[in-house]
Motif scaffolding. Structure first.
Motif, PDB file in Angstrom:
ATOM      1  N   LYS A 100       0.827  -1.196   0.000  1.00  0.00           N
ATOM      2  CA  LYS A 100       0.000   0.000   0.000  1.00  0.00           C
ATOM      3  C   LYS A 100       0.866   1.253   0.000  1.00  0.00           C
ATOM      4  O   LYS A 100       2.010   1.232   0.464  1.00  0.00           O
ATOM      5  N   GLU A 101       0.296   2.328  -0.528  1.00  0.00           N
ATOM      6  CA  GLU A 101       1.003   3.617  -0.508  1.00  0.00           C
ATOM      7  C   GLU A 101       1.421   3.987   0.906  1.00  0.00           C
ATOM      8  O   GLU A 101       2.522   4.516   1.122  1.00  0.00           O
ATOM      9  N   SER A 147       0.562   6.692  -6.473  1.00  0.00           N
ATOM     10  CA  SER A 147       0.727   5.605  -7.432  1.00  0.00           C
ATOM     11  C   SER A 147      -0.380   5.624  -8.470  1.00  0.00           C
ATOM     12  O   SER A 147      -1.537   5.957  -8.170  1.00  0.00           O
ATOM     13  N   ASN A 168      -3.397   8.145  -8.719  1.00  0.00           N
ATOM     14  CA  ASN A 168      -3.203   9.052  -7.587  1.00  0.00           C
ATOM     15  C   ASN A 168      -2.043  10.018  -7.826  1.00  0.00           C
ATOM     16  O   ASN A 168      -1.980  11.095  -7.230  1.00  0.00           O
ATOM     17  N   HIS A 217      -1.363  14.550  -3.369  1.00  0.00           N
ATOM     18  CA  HIS A 217      -2.026  13.338  -2.895  1.00  0.00           C
ATOM     19  C   HIS A 217      -1.417  12.877  -1.581  1.00  0.00           C
ATOM     20  O   HIS A 217      -0.197  12.826  -1.426  1.00  0.00           O
ATOM     21  N   GLU A 249      -4.717   3.982   0.885  1.00  0.00           N
ATOM     22  CA  GLU A 249      -4.752   2.522   1.004  1.00  0.00           C
ATOM     23  C   GLU A 249      -4.667   1.810  -0.342  1.00  0.00           C
ATOM     24  O   GLU A 249      -4.819   0.590  -0.400  1.00  0.00           O
ATOM     25  N   ARG A 250      -4.451   2.567  -1.421  1.00  0.00           N
ATOM     26  CA  ARG A 250      -4.331   1.921  -2.728  1.00  0.00           C
ATOM     27  C   ARG A 250      -3.108   1.003  -2.742  1.00  0.00           C
ATOM     28  O   ARG A 250      -2.017   1.373  -2.294  1.00  0.00           O
ATOM     29  N   THR A 251      -3.285  -0.193  -3.269  1.00  0.00           N
ATOM     30  CA  THR A 251      -2.174  -1.123  -3.418  1.00  0.00           C
ATOM     31  C   THR A 251      -1.452  -0.837  -4.723  1.00  0.00           C
ATOM     32  O   THR A 251      -2.058  -0.777  -5.800  1.00  0.00           O
ATOM     33  N   ASP A 281       2.648   0.495 -12.527  1.00  0.00           N
ATOM     34  CA  ASP A 281       2.297   1.814 -11.984  1.00  0.00           C
ATOM     35  C   ASP A 281       3.478   2.780 -12.061  1.00  0.00           C
ATOM     36  O   ASP A 281       4.634   2.410 -11.785  1.00  0.00           O
TER      37      ASP A 281
END
Length: 374
Positions: free
Chosen positions: A180-181, A207, A210, A216, A220-222, A227
């Motif tokens: 996750k970020e 990522s 985002n 940003h 919770e983005r994986t 990417d």
């Protein structure tokens, strides 16, 4: 191990306060009023122990000794500040009107520059005590007050930049895909502190789509294979700031992604190459922006090219159209063009640059080519 910075002395702070009072006088102002915050730290070395509703105010008037108005219960801390020997401390106890105590230091009337983070209640209190006085924001009246750094300040900024560089060199060794970020952001925070930062101000990990949002906050983005990831991080080390951005790619980039990264890198090089004494701040913005506009992405470069850095990570001068302030040796600022494709990805490359006698010098020196991470 890096050697510790040369400590600032009381004479350093005396010189800073004298310059501030003189600059105010030359601008037709009666003086400068400085509340707790970065300006007070820069001018005196005093950092009050905590935010308080009690009035603390540095009064600088040309031809007069600096006076720091401070609550009695905080006077012992103020007396320990490096700049204390070159100031007069005027303390006040609870139950006393601090504005009535401060008013005679200002005179019956006059226009004063007031530090931007002065509490409204304190400014209104002064206005009640001195109805003929008037006030202007310090950043409007004297925007270049902290802009030109001395040799020891530059050493601290260079050390902070080197620590940020060391952080980047380590982060690209770690795995990105499947994490996750927020996990990568925590790694950035930990690395900055490992390399000497006392305070981390931001760890942007943008990522994929985002990355098209310049500010940003890591979420919770994986992060996935393929990417693009914007890494923008910095904070304070020995009281002075770092701020750098690199854009990495998880696995090999597509030709279109590589092309946009190349455009941003060329724009960043053009911005840095334009830096030299006497050039207007806006020319740095123009140099970087021209490359992006020529490539057809002008409407996707949606922020200024740079900002000053010192005891805060964002301060004047600003590299933006309309800012005609000439560059002066000792100024430090970011050069950070970017291209942001909504819903797809973003690219930004940022270095801190200081103006030298004959050009500019980067304080960040990691590779600007797109790094491939796992």
């Amino acid at each position: 191990m890096a050697r510790p910075p040369v400590p600032f002395t009381a004479e350093d702070y005396r010189a800073r306060m004298s310059r501030a009072a003189r600059a105010a006088d030359e601008a037709g102002l009666a003086g400068v009023l400085v509340a707790p915050g970065p300006d007070l730290v820069h001018l005196t070395g005093y950092h009050p122990p905590a935010a308080t509703e009690r009035l603390t105010l540095l009064v600088l008037v040309a031809g007069q000794d600096p006076v720091l108005v401070v609550p009695t219960l905080e006077a012992p801390d103020a007396q320990k500040a490096v700049g204390a020997p070159v100031m007069t401390l005027r303390d006040w106890t609870d139950g006393v009107d601090p504005y009535a105590l401060t008013a005679p230091l200002l005179g019956a009337s006059g226009r004063f520059a007031v530090s931007d983070n002065t509490w409204a209640m304190h400014l209104l209190g002064l206005q009640r005590a001195l109805p003929s006085s008037s006030y202007v924001a310090l950043s409007d009246a004297l925007p270049m007050l902290r802009a030109v750094k001395d040799r020891h300040e530059l050493e601290r900024l260079a050390a902070a930049g080197a620590a940020a560089d060391a952080t980047y060199e380590e982060i690209v060794k770690l795995r990105f895909a499947g994490r996750k970020e927020t996990e990568v952001a925590r790694d950035l925070d930990s690395l900055l502190r490992r390399f000497g930062h006392a305070q981390v101000d931001f760890t942007v990990v943008g990522s994929g789509p985002n990355g098209a949002n310049p500010h940003h906050e890591a979420g919770e983005r994986t992060i996935g294979h393929g990417d693009m990831v914007v890494l923008d991080f910095g904070g304070l080390m020995e009281g002075y700031g770092s701020d750098t951005t690199r854009t990495v790619h998880v696995g090999e980039p597509a030709p279109a992604e590589q092309h946009i990264h190349d455009v941003v890198r060329e724009a960043q090089e053009a911005g840095v190459a334009s830096v030299r004494p006497g050039v207007a701040c806006q020319e740095v913005d123009r140099a970087a922006r021209a490359i992006i506009e020529e490539a057809g992405y002008g409407d996707l470069f949606i922020h200024r090219t740079g900002h000053g850095i010192g005891v805060t990570t964002h301060e004047p001068p600003y590299m933006i159209e309309g800012e005609e302030q000439p560059l002066v040796p000792g100024m430090c600022f970011s050069v950070e063009p970017g291209i942001y494709l909504p819903g797809r990805f973003g690219v930004r490359i940022e270095d801190i640059v200081t103006v030298t006698e004959d050009g500019g010098r980067r304080l960040n020196n990691t590779r600007r080519e797109m790094a491939i991470v796992e």
